[in-house]
Write an enzyme that holds these catalytic residues in place. Structure first.
Site, PDB file in Angstrom:
ATOM      1  N   GLY A  10       0.798  -1.222   0.000  1.00 25.56           N
ATOM      2  CA  GLY A  10       0.000   0.000   0.000  1.00 25.56           C
ATOM      3  C   GLY A  10       0.828   1.267   0.000  1.00 25.56           C
ATOM      4  N   ASP A 112       2.667  -2.499   8.299  1.00 26.52           N
ATOM      5  CA  ASP A 112       2.428  -1.253   9.046  1.00 26.52           C
ATOM      6  C   ASP A 112       1.981  -1.515  10.475  1.00 26.52           C
ATOM      7  OD1 ASP A 112      -0.077  -2.251   8.551  1.00 26.52           O
ATOM      8  OD2 ASP A 112      -0.873  -0.444   7.599  1.00 26.52           O
ATOM      9  N   HIS A 368      39.563  23.177  25.497  1.00 25.72           N
ATOM     10  CA  HIS A 368      38.823  24.372  25.101  1.00 25.72           C
ATOM     11  C   HIS A 368      38.996  24.682  23.614  1.00 25.72           C
ATOM     12  CE1 HIS A 368      39.346  25.152  29.454  1.00 25.72           C
ATOM     13  NE2 HIS A 368      40.635  25.015  29.221  1.00 25.72           N
ATOM     14  N   TYR A 371      39.694  22.419  17.121  1.00 24.77           N
ATOM     15  CA  TYR A 371      39.252  21.496  16.073  1.00 24.77           C
ATOM     16  C   TYR A 371      40.406  20.556  15.764  1.00 24.77           C
ATOM     17  CZ  TYR A 371      38.205  19.476  11.567  1.00 24.77           C
ATOM     18  OH  TYR A 371      38.007  18.581  10.543  1.00 24.77           O
ATOM     19  N   ASN A 391      43.508  20.681   8.225  1.00 27.92           N
ATOM     20  CA  ASN A 391      43.665  19.399   7.533  1.00 27.92           C
ATOM     21  C   ASN A 391      43.274  19.426   6.059  1.00 27.92           C
ATOM     22  OD1 ASN A 391      41.000  19.827   8.342  1.00 27.92           O
ATOM     23  ND2 ASN A 391      40.526  17.646   8.377  1.00 27.92           N
ATOM     24  N   TYR A 392      42.705  20.518   5.576  1.00 25.39           N
ATOM     25  CA  TYR A 392      42.163  20.534   4.209  1.00 25.39           C
ATOM     26  C   TYR A 392      42.870  21.600   3.385  1.00 25.39           C
ATOM     27  CZ  TYR A 392      38.588  20.633   0.514  1.00 25.39           C
ATOM     28  OH  TYR A 392      37.921  20.575  -0.688  1.00 25.39           O
TER      29      TYR A 392
END
Length: 471
Positions: A10, A112, A368, A371, A391-392
């Site tokens: 359905g 269902d 604190h 990243y 890192n990029y």
């Protein structure tokens, strides 16, 4: 052996969705996947999913997720197409070519109706086989059976009559026993009857209930908890099913020795594993395949998803997904761990620290505003406030490695790819672009220059300019 047929053809127009109804999520699983999981424990010989509306999507969803059901006990799923949705009886008719040589029981479930317990299914099948019935129907006594057809039985629970609500007399409406839409059939007996079904009703559909008067004996089995047969037809029903499931899951965990400070504000998927003496604080959500070790305290205000948290660890106002945290570690407040990050024991990952594909060794701290992406930290490393691993490079990601007992000063940037050896100290504010040997101090910033009297000189220059501009 028992074969299973799941009605999943359905559309579910009342859901107001392009997605087939059976693919809507209830906790960690789709509705139809929950139904499949509920019958795995009976070790069926085959599971056939009858699909219709967007059947290819239903098939893809189940095949993509079959590894998450139970590979040891689940047979390969088979899919049977119902090109026209002409009722439940018509759906089961589609099985005739697939079960030509089958001579055992057929269990019929609805895609269902996701809250059935495996114990209920086993009870239905056991009753059917022990009494050698042609059909056995799961029934429930509802406090408010409005909208349901009524089932009438003799004193031995053999079905004598099924009456649709619109056809019930005033006396018959006082019977609260209803058909749950779950059946166990002797397949050869049912196969002989299916071709005789007729669509003699207002909907011009073939109803599976119409086979009941043509079979003998037919027995009813009451479900212990009527909420198990709750079916999903709209978004309100989906929300109600979520509520029922959550009460069930949380009650089980509290009985097993887990403390839930405010159960109404907490959600826990039924795929989660919690050990004894875990404490879950308010506004916390634990999802997927997460495992929480004994003595840990999660929350308040935290999300744990597909992650493993060790023993005696605290997580405060933080998000952890697809990651692992070892014993005796503190996470948060407001930390974010993701992308297969791994944190060792006796660590601290503190305020506004994000880890992505990072490995942090035992007794290391990032307390604190940091990243750490694609980074590997050894043991007893200290990350100063504001340290970033860059890192990029705009094309691809690169790795940063920091050796044991090294530390970075505040506001440092480590430009990957870069490796810091053991016992390295990075001076505050440094930008590190090259590898650093063990036992080194690295300073990568402009030398401080102090110009004495600079403000006075600037003030004198300003006054001269003002005098020039005066009329």
């Amino acid at each position: 052996m028992v074969a299973v047929a799941i009605l999943a053809a359905g559309r579910g127009t009342r859901m107001k969705s392009d997605l087939p109804k059976v693919l809507h999520q209830l906790g960690s699983c789709t509705l139809v996947k929950r139904v499949i999981k509920s019958c795995v424990s009976i070790q069926p010989s085959k599971i056939m999913v009858i699909v219709g509306y967007r059947g290819g999507l239903v098939q893809k969803s189940l095949l993509d997720n079959n590894n998450n059901i139970d590979n040891d006990n689940t047979p390969t799923l088979e899919f049977v197409e119902q090109t026209e949705q002409l009722g439940t009886g018509h759906a089961i008719q589609q099985l005739l070519p697939y079960l030509k040589d089958f001579s055992e029981e057929l269990l019929v479930l609805n895609g269902d109706v996701p809250l059935l317990r495996p114990e209920t299914i086993k009870q239905l099948i056991d009753t059917h086989q022990q009494n050698k019935n042609s059909a056995t129907i799961l029934t429930a006594n509802l406090p408010n059976p409005k909208g349901y057809g009524r089932i009438f039985c003799n004193t031995n629970n053999f079905v004598t009559q099924i009456v649709e609500e619109r056809d019930c007399t005033a006396a018959q409406t006082k019977n609260h026993r209803v058909n749950a839409g779950v059946y166990c059939f002797n397949w050869p007996a049912l196969a002989n009857i299916l071709p005789k079904l007729k669509a003699d009703n207002d909907q011009q559909e073939y109803y599976l209930t119409d086979v009941v008067p043509l079979l003998d004996p037919v027995m009813a089995v009451d479900v212990n908890d009527y909420q198990e047969i709750f079916g999903i037809n709209n978004r309100k029903h989906l929300a109600k099913a979520h509520e029922i499931l959550q009460v069930r899951v949380k009650d089980d965990w509290m009985e097993a020795g887990v403390t839930l400070i405010d159960p109404d504000s907490i959600t826990i998927d039924d795929t989660v594993l919690l050990q004894q003496d875990v404490i879950v604080e308010p506004q916390t959500h634990i999802r997927g395949s997460s495992i929480i070790g004994s003595g840990s305290r999660i929350g308040p205000g935290s999300l744990i998803e597909n992650s493993h948290i060790g023993k005696n660890t605290s997580v405060l106002y933080s998000v952890i997904s697809d990651s692992m945290v070892a014993d005796n570690t503190r996470i948060g407040p407001y930390a974010h761990l993701r992308g297969d990050s791994q944190v060792g024991s006796h660590c601290r990952i503190g305020n506004f620290v994000e880890l992505k594909k990072a490995t942090v060794g035992d007794r290391s701290n990032a307390a604190h505003l940091s990243y750490l992406g694609d980074a590997t930290l050894g043991e007893k490393v200290n990350i100063g406030a504001g340290t970033i691993t860059a890192n990029y490079d705009g094309v691809k990601k690169h790795k940063t490695k920091i050796g044991d007992r090294s530390k970075t000063g505040s506001n440092s940037v480590l430009v990957a790819p870069v490796t810091l050896g053991e016992d390295v100290t990075v001076a505050a504010g440094s930008v590190v672009t090259k590898n650093v040997e063990d036992d080194s101090l690295v300073i990568g910033r402009a030398r401080q220059a102090v110009k004495k009297g600079w403000r006075l000189k600037q003030s004198d220059e300003s006054k001269k300019e003002e005098n020039k501009s005066s009329p």
